[in-house]
Design a protein around this motif. Structure first.
Motif, PDB file in Angstrom:
ATOM      1  N   UNK A 162       0.846  -1.202   0.000  1.00 28.21           N
ATOM      2  CA  UNK A 162       0.000   0.000   0.000  1.00 28.21           C
ATOM      3  C   UNK A 162       0.879   1.248   0.000  1.00 28.21           C
ATOM      4  N   UNK A 163       0.321   2.364  -0.446  1.00 26.06           N
ATOM      5  CA  UNK A 163       1.023   3.650  -0.364  1.00 26.06           C
ATOM      6  C   UNK A 163       0.273   4.549   0.615  1.00 26.06           C
ATOM      7  N   UNK A 164       0.966   5.526   1.184  1.00 24.67           N
ATOM      8  CA  UNK A 164       0.374   6.366   2.227  1.00 24.67           C
ATOM      9  C   UNK A 164       1.135   7.681   2.298  1.00 24.67           C
ATOM     10  N   UNK A 165       0.514   8.657   2.967  1.00 23.33           N
ATOM     11  CA  UNK A 165       1.095   9.994   3.114  1.00 23.33           C
ATOM     12  C   UNK A 165       1.746  10.089   4.492  1.00 23.33           C
ATOM     13  N   UNK A 166       3.068  10.200   4.509  1.00 26.08           N
ATOM     14  CA  UNK A 166       3.779  10.245   5.790  1.00 26.08           C
ATOM     15  C   UNK A 166       3.524  11.529   6.568  1.00 26.08           C
ATOM     16  N   UNK A 167       2.984  12.562   5.905  1.00 22.58           N
ATOM     17  CA  UNK A 167       2.746  13.834   6.597  1.00 22.58           C
ATOM     18  C   UNK A 167       1.335  13.912   7.186  1.00 22.58           C
ATOM     19  N   UNK A 168       0.510  12.889   6.961  1.00 16.66           N
ATOM     20  CA  UNK A 168      -0.842  12.889   7.536  1.00 16.66           C
ATOM     21  C   UNK A 168      -0.762  12.812   9.055  1.00 16.66           C
ATOM     22  N   UNK A 169      -1.780  13.328   9.729  1.00 17.83           N
ATOM     23  CA  UNK A 169      -1.782  13.373  11.197  1.00 17.83           C
ATOM     24  C   UNK A 169      -2.952  12.544  11.731  1.00 17.83           C
ATOM     25  N   UNK A 170      -3.090  12.520  13.077  1.00 13.52           N
ATOM     26  CA  UNK A 170      -4.198  11.790  13.685  1.00 13.52           C
ATOM     27  C   UNK A 170      -3.807  10.373  14.064  1.00 13.52           C
ATOM     28  N   UNK A 171      -4.789   9.612  14.526  1.00  9.53           N
ATOM     29  CA  UNK A 171      -4.484   8.287  15.083  1.00  9.53           C
ATOM     30  C   UNK A 171      -4.795   7.151  14.124  1.00  9.53           C
ATOM     31  N   UNK A 172      -4.698   7.434  12.823  1.00 13.85           N
ATOM     32  CA  UNK A 172      -4.921   6.400  11.815  1.00 13.85           C
ATOM     33  C   UNK A 172      -3.859   6.506  10.731  1.00 13.85           C
ATOM     34  N   UNK A 173      -3.656   5.408  10.008  1.00 11.86           N
ATOM     35  CA  UNK A 173      -2.883   5.444   8.770  1.00 11.86           C
ATOM     36  C   UNK A 173      -3.861   5.106   7.645  1.00 11.86           C
ATOM     37  N   UNK A 174      -4.037   6.059   6.741  1.00  8.02           N
ATOM     38  CA  UNK A 174      -4.935   5.906   5.590  1.00  8.02           C
ATOM     39  C   UNK A 174      -4.067   5.488   4.412  1.00  8.02           C
ATOM     40  N   UNK A 175      -4.338   4.326   3.870  1.00  6.93           N
ATOM     41  CA  UNK A 175      -3.434   3.751   2.874  1.00  6.93           C
ATOM     42  C   UNK A 175      -4.178   3.371   1.603  1.00  6.93           C
ATOM     43  N   UNK A 176      -3.508   3.610   0.469  1.00  7.27           N
ATOM     44  CA  UNK A 176      -4.090   3.292  -0.832  1.00  7.27           C
ATOM     45  C   UNK A 176      -3.692   1.880  -1.232  1.00  7.27           C
ATOM     46  N   UNK A 177      -4.674   1.097  -1.636  1.00  4.72           N
ATOM     47  CA  UNK A 177      -4.407  -0.285  -2.044  1.00  4.72           C
ATOM     48  C   UNK A 177      -3.592  -0.310  -3.348  1.00  4.72           C
ATOM     49  N   UNK A 178      -2.803  -1.379  -3.538  1.00  5.98           N
ATOM     50  CA  UNK A 178      -2.028  -1.465  -4.783  1.00  5.98           C
ATOM     51  C   UNK A 178      -2.948  -1.554  -6.004  1.00  5.98           C
ATOM     52  N   UNK A 179      -2.425  -1.080  -7.134  1.00  2.33           N
ATOM     53  CA  UNK A 179      -3.186  -1.130  -8.399  1.00  2.33           C
ATOM     54  C   UNK A 179      -3.698  -2.543  -8.649  1.00  2.33           C
ATOM     55  N   UNK A 180      -4.928  -2.620  -9.148  1.00  5.15           N
ATOM     56  CA  UNK A 180      -5.475  -3.920  -9.520  1.00  5.15           C
ATOM     57  C   UNK A 180      -6.007  -4.735  -8.362  1.00  5.15           C
ATOM     58  N   UNK A 181      -6.096  -4.109  -7.160  1.00  6.81           N
ATOM     59  CA  UNK A 181      -6.609  -4.844  -5.992  1.00  6.81           C
ATOM     60  C   UNK A 181      -8.106  -5.098  -6.118  1.00  6.81           C
ATOM     61  N   UNK A 182      -8.586  -6.026  -5.293  1.00  5.76           N
ATOM     62  CA  UNK A 182     -10.030  -6.230  -5.159  1.00  5.76           C
ATOM     63  C   UNK A 182     -10.630  -4.994  -4.495  1.00  5.76           C
ATOM     64  N   UNK A 183     -11.944  -4.997  -4.341  1.00  8.56           N
ATOM     65  CA  UNK A 183     -12.575  -3.911  -3.589  1.00  8.56           C
ATOM     66  C   UNK A 183     -12.004  -3.877  -2.173  1.00  8.56           C
ATOM     67  N   UNK A 184     -12.100  -2.703  -1.532  1.00  2.87           N
ATOM     68  CA  UNK A 184     -11.552  -2.547  -0.176  1.00  2.87           C
ATOM     69  C   UNK A 184     -12.161  -3.568   0.783  1.00  2.87           C
ATOM     70  N   UNK A 185     -13.475  -3.808   0.667  1.00  4.93           N
ATOM     71  CA  UNK A 185     -14.137  -4.731   1.600  1.00  4.93           C
ATOM     72  C   UNK A 185     -13.691  -6.177   1.364  1.00  4.93           C
TER      73      UNK A 185
END
Length: 385
Positions: free
Chosen positions: A316-339
């Motif tokens: 996954x890719x993510x923004x290292x400058x994001x704040x808060x108590x979560x890591x929001x990450x983008x699934x790799x290309x061609x992945x299934x749905x998030x669920x």
């Protein structure tokens, strides 16, 4: 003789059971089967409040009158503490007498504000992705959700020109949330200024939901710091995340006296005041020194570094400058749905991660990791891949 079936109110058809309520039941079922589930889904702080906060409530329980009904507006010294906190942390002046209202958690504030300002048929601008409660409360009060898009390439900030071009004549209220949940994106003073100007131009009440201000965030901001913001803005804040007091249910709303009085009219018909001891603990929390915030952020930073490793394992890719108590990450290309992606990990690796889709259609292709997980558990999760 059989009784006739009692029908529920039509408004219940507008909301579904909260996703986490359903999913956590499923997760508990797997745990009951003996599966070693690591829950990275929900943002419920696992750390404790400071010793001083806990001692404050313990001592307060013995005070005279501690068990009586309390003021709907909270103790004057609690409002004074909130005022001092906002001045110190955000540079915002708020009159403790009439511009601050303590709440039993900021979540109830979402309902109170909606009941105070929305008529059936009024429209509400809601971020996509965003906190699902904005939608459910809007539906419950008979108002109409009007979603505005947030995209990664725009820093998860609304394109106000695009919104302006739509028919927004029925919009009465706009929810924003910076630092943003679930993405961790921040807004600077200039962006807040554009939001306030947009609200003034269109006669919209702007509400910034701000409970993540101090988690891994070196520059806490408040929309009320913008000149003239109080004319059109309210801000919600909470002690849940900043002071590990989620179960205590302490929040606040700040704004001008007229708007706060409208919220108070609703609130005073919904509860009979916050428990005295909890208010005393909240006062101690709001007077915490900088070393509290530094210590909290050290724990979360260590966890986040490990969570980045886990996200890397999942490509996954993510923004290292994001704040808060979560890591929001983008699934790799061609992945299934998030669920489908998170379900596979849940059943294959016994790890529960939140799919981005529960925050709106623009959350498709993303997953969210909570930092309310011990370092040992994150290492264990990494080891399972």
């Amino acid at each position: 003789m059989t009784g006739s079936k009692i029908r529920t109110a039509d408004r219940l058809q507008t909301v579904e059971e909260y996703y986490f309520s359903k999913k956590l039941r499923e997760v508990r079922g797997l745990m009951a089967e003996g599966r070693p589930i690591i829950n990275m889904g929900i943002g419920s702080p696992d750390l404790a409040p400071s010793k001083a906060i806990v001692e404050s409530i313990q001592k307060a329980v013995l005070d005279a009158g501690a068990h009586q009904y309390q003021s709907y507006q909270g103790l004057p010294e609690l409002r004074q503490a909130i005022s001092g906190f906002y001045k110190d942390k955000f540079g915002v002046d708020a009159n403790p007498t009439n511009e601050i209202l303590p709440l039993m958690g900021s979540k109830e504030g979402i309902m109170h504000i909606s009941l105070a300002f929305l008529n059936p048929g009024d429209e509400v601008l809601i971020p996509n992705p965003g906190y699902p409660t904005y939608t459910s409360v809007t539906n419950l009060v008979g108002a109409v959700p009007n979603y505005y898009d947030l995209y990664q390439e725009n820093g998860w900030f609304p394109d106000l020109e695009v919104i302006q071009q739509q028919n927004i004549s029925k919009v009465k209220l706009m929810w924003v949330s910076y630092p943003h949940m679930p993405t961790g994106a921040t807004a600077d003073a200039k962006q807040f200024e554009t939001l306030v100007a947009f609200a003034k131009k269109n006669g919209i009440l702007l509400v910034n939901d701000n409970p993540y201000s101090f988690v891994l965030n070196e520059t806490p901001t408040s929309i009320l710091a913008v000149d003239g913001a109080k004319e059109v803005s309210l801000e919600l804040n909470s002690l849940s995340k900043t002071f590990n007091m989620a179960g205590w249910r302490v929040g606040m709303v700040l704004g001008n006296a007229e708007h706060i009085d409208a919220v108070l009219k609703v609130k005073s018909n919904m509860d009979s005041g916050m428990f005295y001891g909890i208010q005393k603990g909240a006062i101690t929390a709001l007077q915490s020194l900088q070393d509290w915030f530094d210590g909290l952020n050290k724990v979360y930073k260590n966890r986040r570094d490990l969570m980045f490793e886990l996200a890397d394992k999942l490509q996954c890719t993510y923004d290292k400058s994001a704040v808060g108590m979560f890591v929001w990450a983008k699934l790799p290309e061609g992945s299934k749905s998030a669920e489908a992606f998170i379900d596979e990990i849940l059943y294959d690796k016994n790890i529960f991660i939140t799919p981005g889709t529960i925050f709106g259609s623009n959350g498709e292709g993303y997953i969210r990791f909570s930092l309310c997980v011990t370092e040992d558990n994150i290492r264990e999760a990494i080891g399972r891949f």
